[in-house]
Design a protein around this motif. Structure first.
Motif, PDB file in Angstrom:
ATOM      1  N   VAL A  63       0.858  -1.173  -0.007  1.00 39.50           N
ATOM      2  CA  VAL A  63      -0.083   0.075  -0.099  1.00 39.50           C
ATOM      3  C   VAL A  63       1.030   1.233   0.122  1.00 39.50           C
ATOM      4  N   ALA A  64       0.563   2.088  -0.676  1.00 41.60           N
ATOM      5  CA  ALA A  64       1.435   3.415  -0.835  1.00 41.60           C
ATOM      6  C   ALA A  64       0.581   4.544  -1.369  1.00 41.60           C
ATOM      7  N   VAL A  65       1.198   5.725  -0.874  1.00 42.10           N
ATOM      8  CA  VAL A  65       0.567   7.124  -1.531  1.00 42.10           C
ATOM      9  C   VAL A  65       1.448   7.218  -2.747  1.00 42.10           C
ATOM     10  N   VAL A  66       0.842   7.530  -3.890  1.00 45.16           N
ATOM     11  CA  VAL A  66       1.566   7.615  -5.355  1.00 45.16           C
ATOM     12  C   VAL A  66       1.164   9.099  -5.746  1.00 45.16           C
ATOM     13  N   GLU A  67       1.812   9.587  -6.831  1.00 46.02           N
ATOM     14  CA  GLU A  67       1.675  10.432  -7.675  1.00 46.02           C
ATOM     15  C   GLU A  67       1.558   9.836  -9.188  1.00 46.02           C
ATOM     16  N   ALA A  68       0.472  10.044  -9.778  1.00 41.84           N
ATOM     17  CA  ALA A  68       0.321   9.512 -11.262  1.00 41.84           C
ATOM     18  C   ALA A  68       1.021  10.435 -12.274  1.00 41.84           C
ATOM     19  N   LYS A  98       4.799   7.693  -9.488  1.00 44.47           N
ATOM     20  CA  LYS A  98       6.025   8.021  -8.410  1.00 44.47           C
ATOM     21  C   LYS A  98       5.599   8.016  -6.857  1.00 44.47           C
ATOM     22  N   THR A  99       6.474   7.243  -6.266  1.00 38.94           N
ATOM     23  CA  THR A  99       6.007   6.881  -4.644  1.00 38.94           C
ATOM     24  C   THR A  99       6.214   8.067  -3.943  1.00 38.94           C
ATOM     25  N   LEU A 100       5.155   8.456  -3.145  1.00 33.24           N
ATOM     26  CA  LEU A 100       5.496   9.647  -2.219  1.00 33.24           C
ATOM     27  C   LEU A 100       5.397   9.009  -0.616  1.00 33.24           C
ATOM     28  N   ALA A 101       4.836   8.078  -0.375  1.00 34.92           N
ATOM     29  CA  ALA A 101       4.926   7.263   0.982  1.00 34.92           C
ATOM     30  C   ALA A 101       4.524   5.851   0.861  1.00 34.92           C
ATOM     31  N   THR A 102       5.503   4.980   1.347  1.00 27.57           N
ATOM     32  CA  THR A 102       5.426   3.588   1.428  1.00 27.57           C
ATOM     33  C   THR A 102       4.375   3.323   2.812  1.00 27.57           C
ATOM     34  N   LEU A 103       3.470   2.710   2.618  1.00 30.11           N
ATOM     35  CA  LEU A 103       2.608   2.461   3.875  1.00 30.11           C
ATOM     36  C   LEU A 103       2.634   0.887   4.363  1.00 30.11           C
ATOM     37  N   LYS A 104       2.798  -0.021   3.213  1.00 30.14           N
ATOM     38  CA  LYS A 104       3.011  -1.403   3.597  1.00 30.14           C
ATOM     39  C   LYS A 104       3.854  -2.017   2.311  1.00 30.14           C
ATOM     40  N   GLY A 105       4.777  -2.718   2.652  1.00 28.18           N
ATOM     41  CA  GLY A 105       5.765  -3.665   1.638  1.00 28.18           C
ATOM     42  C   GLY A 105       6.684  -2.694   0.991  1.00 28.18           C
ATOM     43  N   GLU A 106       7.250  -2.767   0.071  1.00 24.57           N
ATOM     44  CA  GLU A 106       8.114  -2.053  -0.740  1.00 24.57           C
ATOM     45  C   GLU A 106       8.032  -1.519  -1.970  1.00 24.57           C
ATOM     46  N   PHE A 107       8.229  -0.321  -2.284  1.00 28.56           N
ATOM     47  CA  PHE A 107       8.054   0.324  -3.700  1.00 28.56           C
ATOM     48  C   PHE A 107       9.081   1.224  -4.006  1.00 28.56           C
ATOM     49  N   TYR A 150      -2.864   9.399  -5.128  1.00 33.01           N
ATOM     50  CA  TYR A 150      -3.681   8.531  -4.713  1.00 33.01           C
ATOM     51  C   TYR A 150      -3.045   7.623  -3.805  1.00 33.01           C
ATOM     52  N   VAL A 151      -3.975   6.613  -2.933  1.00 30.42           N
ATOM     53  CA  VAL A 151      -3.431   5.617  -2.249  1.00 30.42           C
ATOM     54  C   VAL A 151      -3.943   4.577  -3.205  1.00 30.42           C
ATOM     55  N   ILE A 152      -2.997   3.712  -3.351  1.00 29.78           N
ATOM     56  CA  ILE A 152      -3.166   2.467  -4.143  1.00 29.78           C
ATOM     57  C   ILE A 152      -2.782   1.181  -3.189  1.00 29.78           C
ATOM     58  N   ALA A 153      -3.414  -0.014  -3.332  1.00 30.32           N
ATOM     59  CA  ALA A 153      -3.203  -1.184  -3.098  1.00 30.32           C
ATOM     60  C   ALA A 153      -2.724  -2.155  -4.085  1.00 30.32           C
ATOM     61  N   VAL A 154      -1.614  -2.799  -3.887  1.00 30.58           N
ATOM     62  CA  VAL A 154      -1.028  -3.796  -4.825  1.00 30.58           C
ATOM     63  C   VAL A 154      -1.395  -5.100  -4.474  1.00 30.58           C
ATOM     64  N   TYR A 162      -6.876  -1.545  -5.936  1.00 33.07           N
ATOM     65  CA  TYR A 162      -7.725  -0.615  -4.999  1.00 33.07           C
ATOM     66  C   TYR A 162      -6.818   0.489  -5.387  1.00 33.07           C
ATOM     67  N   SER A 163      -7.666   1.658  -5.625  1.00 35.22           N
ATOM     68  CA  SER A 163      -7.039   3.127  -5.844  1.00 35.22           C
ATOM     69  C   SER A 163      -8.125   4.248  -5.281  1.00 35.22           C
ATOM     70  N   GLU A 164      -7.762   4.990  -4.427  1.00 39.47           N
ATOM     71  CA  GLU A 164      -8.619   6.141  -4.270  1.00 39.47           C
ATOM     72  C   GLU A 164      -7.926   7.401  -3.962  1.00 39.47           C
ATOM     73  N   PRO A 165      -8.575   8.744  -4.140  1.00 43.85           N
ATOM     74  CA  PRO A 165      -7.843   9.675  -4.235  1.00 43.85           C
ATOM     75  C   PRO A 165      -7.059   9.949  -2.710  1.00 43.85           C
ATOM     76  N   ALA A 166      -6.003  10.534  -2.434  1.00 43.39           N
ATOM     77  CA  ALA A 166      -5.252  10.930  -1.227  1.00 43.39           C
ATOM     78  C   ALA A 166      -5.829  12.114  -0.959  1.00 43.39           C
ATOM     79  N   GLN A 167      -6.816  12.078   0.117  1.00 50.43           N
ATOM     80  CA  GLN A 167      -7.414  13.441   0.476  1.00 50.43           C
ATOM     81  C   GLN A 167      -7.136  13.587   1.786  1.00 50.43           C
TER      82      GLN A 167
END
Length: 182
Positions: A54-59, A79-88, A124-128, A145-150
């Protein structure tokens, strides 16, 4: 053969035919049950538990659109802005299932609230669920899973930290529900 026997035989045959016709119609109208299975993407604890990463990314850029066997896929460089779970990796390719949105270059998904199409310039927050999240050549990540990082990066980090710390109950893990079609 007497008339009574003949009439009785016809009556019995008519009752049997009517019964068979009723049984056939009733069998066609019987209710069927279909199971729809998959994780409950409406619950962030389930998304966090069932995801590889799971990560916060910018498309950055939509790099490829392809159709295969009636399904359509959009690959986006992020572009990965913050890794929340796993490795990106710092930059990676993410693919998601889409459908044509009606205009050239416009796409949509079946569930725009929990599976938003990644648009360049937005966060966005995405889950891979599968694929490489470290940008291994030829193995793009599958975003399920993807939704805007609000909440902003810090707010998303706090929110998903709590979601990752919550263990979903067994019912939430099964992800199956009955859908009745009759």
């Amino acid at each position: 053969m007497s008339v009574k026997v003949w009439v009785g035989g016809c009556l019995a045959a008519g009752v049997a035919a009517a019964g068979a016709a009723w049984f056939t119609v009733a069998a066609q109208e019987a209710e069927t049950v279909h199971a729809v299975c998959g994780p409950d993407l409406g619950r962030d604890d389930v998304v966090a538990a069932r995801s590889k990463g799971v990560a916060v990314v910018e498309a950055v850029e939509n790099t490829r659109y392809r159709e295969d066997g009636g399904s359509a896929y959009l690959t986006t460089r992020v572009k990965t802005l913050a890794t929340l779970k796993g490795e990106f990796g710092e930059v990676l390719e993410v693919t998601q299932g889409v459908k044509n949105g009606g205009a050239p270059g416009r796409y949509a998904t079946e569930d725009p609230d929990r599976y938003t199409v990644l648009e360049p310039g937005r966060q966005y927050v995405i889950a891979v669920q599968s694929g490489s999240t470290t940008d291994t050549a030829g193995s793009e990540a599958w975003a399920w899973y993807s939704e805007p990082a609000q909440r902003g990066i810090a707010g998303e980090r706090d929110h998903w930290k709590r979601a990752l710390a919550t263990t979903p109950d067994t019912g939430a893990n099964s992800g199956c529900e009955d859908v009745h079609a009759g």
